[in-house]
Design an enzyme around this catalytic site. Structure first.
Site, PDB file in Angstrom:
ATOM      1  N   HIS A 196       0.931  -1.009   0.053  1.00  0.00           N
ATOM      2  CA  HIS A 196       0.085   0.184  -0.156  1.00  0.00           C
ATOM      3  C   HIS A 196       0.961   1.175  -0.063  1.00  0.00           C
ATOM      4  CE1 HIS A 196      -3.345   2.597   0.501  1.00  0.00           C
ATOM      5  NE2 HIS A 196      -3.751   2.187   1.498  1.00  0.00           N
ATOM      6  N   HIS A 199      -2.976   6.731  -0.858  1.00  0.00           N
ATOM      7  CA  HIS A 199      -3.905   7.248   0.144  1.00  0.00           C
ATOM      8  C   HIS A 199      -3.418   7.907   1.293  1.00  0.00           C
ATOM      9  CE1 HIS A 199      -7.037   4.000  -1.498  1.00  0.00           C
ATOM     10  NE2 HIS A 199      -6.672   5.108  -2.443  1.00  0.00           N
ATOM     11  N   TYR A 201      -0.719   7.235   3.143  1.00  0.00           N
ATOM     12  CA  TYR A 201      -0.330   6.465   4.414  1.00  0.00           C
ATOM     13  C   TYR A 201       1.211   6.395   4.238  1.00  0.00           C
ATOM     14  CZ  TYR A 201      -5.162   5.143   5.009  1.00  0.00           C
ATOM     15  OH  TYR A 201      -6.402   5.269   5.298  1.00  0.00           O
ATOM     16  N   ARG A 249       0.002  -0.437  -4.893  1.00  0.00           N
ATOM     17  CA  ARG A 249      -1.282   0.422  -5.217  1.00  0.00           C
ATOM     18  C   ARG A 249      -0.481   1.725  -4.805  1.00  0.00           C
ATOM     19  NH1 ARG A 249      -7.327   0.796  -2.771  1.00  0.00           N
ATOM     20  NH2 ARG A 249      -7.858   0.345  -4.910  1.00  0.00           N
TER      21      ARG A 249
HETATM   22  C1  FMN Z   1     -15.099   0.671   3.356  1.00  0.00           C
HETATM   23  C2  FMN Z   1     -14.022   0.838   2.593  1.00  0.00           C
HETATM   24  C3  FMN Z   1     -12.731   0.506   3.034  1.00  0.00           C
HETATM   25  C4  FMN Z   1     -11.737   0.589   2.223  1.00  0.00           C
HETATM   26  N1  FMN Z   1     -10.326   0.254   2.692  1.00  0.00           N
HETATM   27  C5  FMN Z   1      -9.329   0.374   1.785  1.00  0.00           C
HETATM   28  C6  FMN Z   1      -8.015  -0.187   2.147  1.00  0.00           C
HETATM   29  O1  FMN Z   1      -8.060  -1.027   3.142  1.00  0.00           O
HETATM   30  N2  FMN Z   1      -6.820   0.002   1.289  1.00  0.00           N
HETATM   31  C7  FMN Z   1      -7.270   0.855   0.349  1.00  0.00           C
HETATM   32  O2  FMN Z   1      -6.061   0.662  -0.476  1.00  0.00           O
HETATM   33  N3  FMN Z   1      -7.917   1.397  -0.232  1.00  0.00           N
HETATM   34  C8  FMN Z   1      -9.354   1.225   0.541  1.00  0.00           C
HETATM   35  N4  FMN Z   1     -10.510   1.627   0.350  1.00  0.00           N
HETATM   36  C9  FMN Z   1     -10.621   2.130  -1.023  1.00  0.00           C
HETATM   37  C10 FMN Z   1     -11.221   1.357  -2.103  1.00  0.00           C
HETATM   38  O3  FMN Z   1     -10.184   0.020  -2.117  1.00  0.00           O
HETATM   39  C11 FMN Z   1     -11.316   1.815  -3.464  1.00  0.00           C
HETATM   40  O4  FMN Z   1     -10.226   2.640  -3.850  1.00  0.00           O
HETATM   41  C12 FMN Z   1     -12.423   3.143  -3.526  1.00  0.00           C
HETATM   42  O5  FMN Z   1     -13.695   2.878  -2.695  1.00  0.00           O
HETATM   43  C13 FMN Z   1     -12.623   3.396  -5.054  1.00  0.00           C
HETATM   44  O6  FMN Z   1     -13.223   2.447  -5.581  1.00  0.00           O
HETATM   45  P1  FMN Z   1     -14.947   2.345  -5.720  1.00  0.00           P
HETATM   46  O7  FMN Z   1     -15.338   3.367  -6.502  1.00  0.00           O
HETATM   47  O8  FMN Z   1     -14.990   0.899  -6.380  1.00  0.00           O
HETATM   48  O9  FMN Z   1     -15.329   2.067  -4.336  1.00  0.00           O
HETATM   49  C14 FMN Z   1     -11.730   1.616   0.935  1.00  0.00           C
HETATM   50  C15 FMN Z   1     -12.940   1.880   0.263  1.00  0.00           C
HETATM   51  C16 FMN Z   1     -14.141   1.500   1.264  1.00  0.00           C
HETATM   52  C17 FMN Z   1     -15.420   1.896   0.544  1.00  0.00           C
END
Ligand code: FMN
Length: 380
Positions: A196, A199, A201, A249
């Site tokens: 990762h 985002h 981090y 990522r």
């Molecule tokens: C409940 C939730 C938890 C998430 N946790 C992570 C995570 O653990 N690691 C990460 O890289 N992104 C995380 N994300 C971001 C998603 O992986 C994704 O990049 C983002 O929601 C956009 O994709 P989508 O439009 O299909 O939701 C999270 C998103 C949601 C909704």
């Protein structure tokens, strides 16, 4: 896009999304049953606050595998306790966690999908309340079980509690933690790990000049800001078997000129492909206020397309993520060459059988629908 009716009449594959794909590992390749990937999603469900995944994770990830995805990537799991986003995050720094993950991997495999795990350290974005309706916002106070966070440089850009700068020695320790977690992920049976670096981090905090103000060999130039990511990749590559898939990522851009840029992401992706990274997932943002395009359908797909173009001639597997919600949309992204796969997050929370529905939408023959046999008689 291909005409799926004509294709099916003449017996061709009806969908790129649902064609099996072989990722280029060093040992003959690793085959996914299709190109639909579950993006990592924190569940904030570790009630015991010990980083051990629970029955919730088992049922959640097992259902996604039963629902037909080719690869299910489990949530950001911390490489050490201080790297957790919240006290309720999963981790992979000890034996108990490894054992619990291994049970989950077995179920994901039994349900037909490959099993991936995102390994993470939240840096200055650690020690926050879980993003669940019953919790508050911001940092968990020390008195309530929070901890002092670390970063590339002391930063207030996130609006969280005070943090401190990592020493070079501590950085070495974190690189080692990443390698140890990767070794455990292998022992737990995972087929893939995703580092990762997105985002906002820790790894992104080093990449981005918006946070990284260091004057040592980890700050300043592109070469210095990317040093930690490369050290992590090199250390993980040493212990992660060549026949398994190593992914990363990125936040492809901070969406500001003086932040981490798409040009840098493309350059780093090329360098990491040389170092053995196979899958690249392109998200964005996470540092400062969101300044990107409207978060509508496919809003980050152009970032994947740029990295895919930059990696042309290599055998990387680039996934688009963000606002992908239907099979037709996913197929369009693949058919127009913008990405090699799609990662689905929120749409998979709404429907863990998203892939099965997408296959039906794309007229994949019923007997070839990737969902579990037990779901076979379901009808739309
Ligand atoms: C409940 C939730 C938890 C998430 N946790 C992570 C995570 O653990 N690691 C990460 O890289 N992104 C995380 N994300 C971001 C998603 O992986 C994704 O990049 C983002 O929601 C956009 O994709 P989508 O439009 O299909 O939701 C999270 C998103 C949601 C909704």
């Amino acid at each position: 896009m291909r005409n799926t009716r004509v294709a099916s009449a003449v017996g061709l594959h009806v969908s790129i999304l649902f064609e099996p794909v072989t990722l280029s590992t060093n040992n003959g390749g690793f085959t996914l049953r299709n190109r639909a990937v579950v993006a990592p999603m924190c569940q904030y469900s570790v009630d015991a606050e010990d980083g051990v995944p629970t029955d919730w994770h088992l049922s959640h990830l097992g259902a996604l595998a039963a629902g037909g995805f080719g690869l299910v990537i489990a949530e950001a799991s911390a490489v050490n306790p201080a790297g957790r986003i919240s006290p309720r995050d999963t981790g992979l720094w000890n034996e108990d966690q490894q054992e619990a993950w291994s049970r989950i991997v077995d179920l994901v495999h039994a349900n037909g999908a490959a099993a991936g795990l995102q390994l993470a350290h939240a840096g200055a974005k650690a020690s926050t309340w879980p993003m669940l309706p019953d919790f508050g916002d911001g940092s968990v106070p020390l008195a309530d079980g929070g901890w002092t966070t670390v970063s590339a440089s002391v930063t207030d850009i996130f609006g969280y509690a005070e943090n401190r700068e990592l020493s070079a020695e501590e950085i070495d320790g974190i690189v080692q933690d990443w390698a140890d977690a990767a070794r455990r992920a292998d022992s737990a049976g995972f087929d893939m790990i995703q580092i990762h670096a997105a985002h906002g981090y820790l790894l992104h905090q080093f990449l981005s000049p918006l946070v990284n103000r260091r004057t040592d060999e980890y700050g300043g130039s592109y070469e210095n800001r990317t040093r930690l990511v490369k050290e992590v990749v090199a250390a993980v590559r040493e212990v992660w078997p060549a026949e398994k898939v190593l992914g990363i990522r990125f936040s492809g851009t901070d969406w500001v000129d003086d932040g981490w840029t798409l040009r840098e992401t493309v350059q780093l992706s090329r360098e990491l492909r040389e170092m053995g990274v196979i899958t690249f997932d392109l998200s964005s943002s996470g540092i400062g206020p969101y300044r990107g395009p409207r978060t509508g359908p496919g809003y980050q797909t152009p970032l994947a397309a740029a990295v895919k173009e930059g990696l042309e001639g290599t055998d990387a597997f680039v996934t688009a993520v963000g606002g992908v919600t239907t099979g037709v949309q996913a197929e369009h992204i693949l058919a127009t060459g913008q990405a090699d796969g799609v990662a689905i997050a929120r749409a998979a929370l709404v429907n863990p059988h998203w892939a099965a529905v997408a296959a039906s939408e794309l007229e994949v023959p019923r007997m070839e629908n990737p969902r579990a046999q037990q779901l076979w008689r379901g009808r739309w």
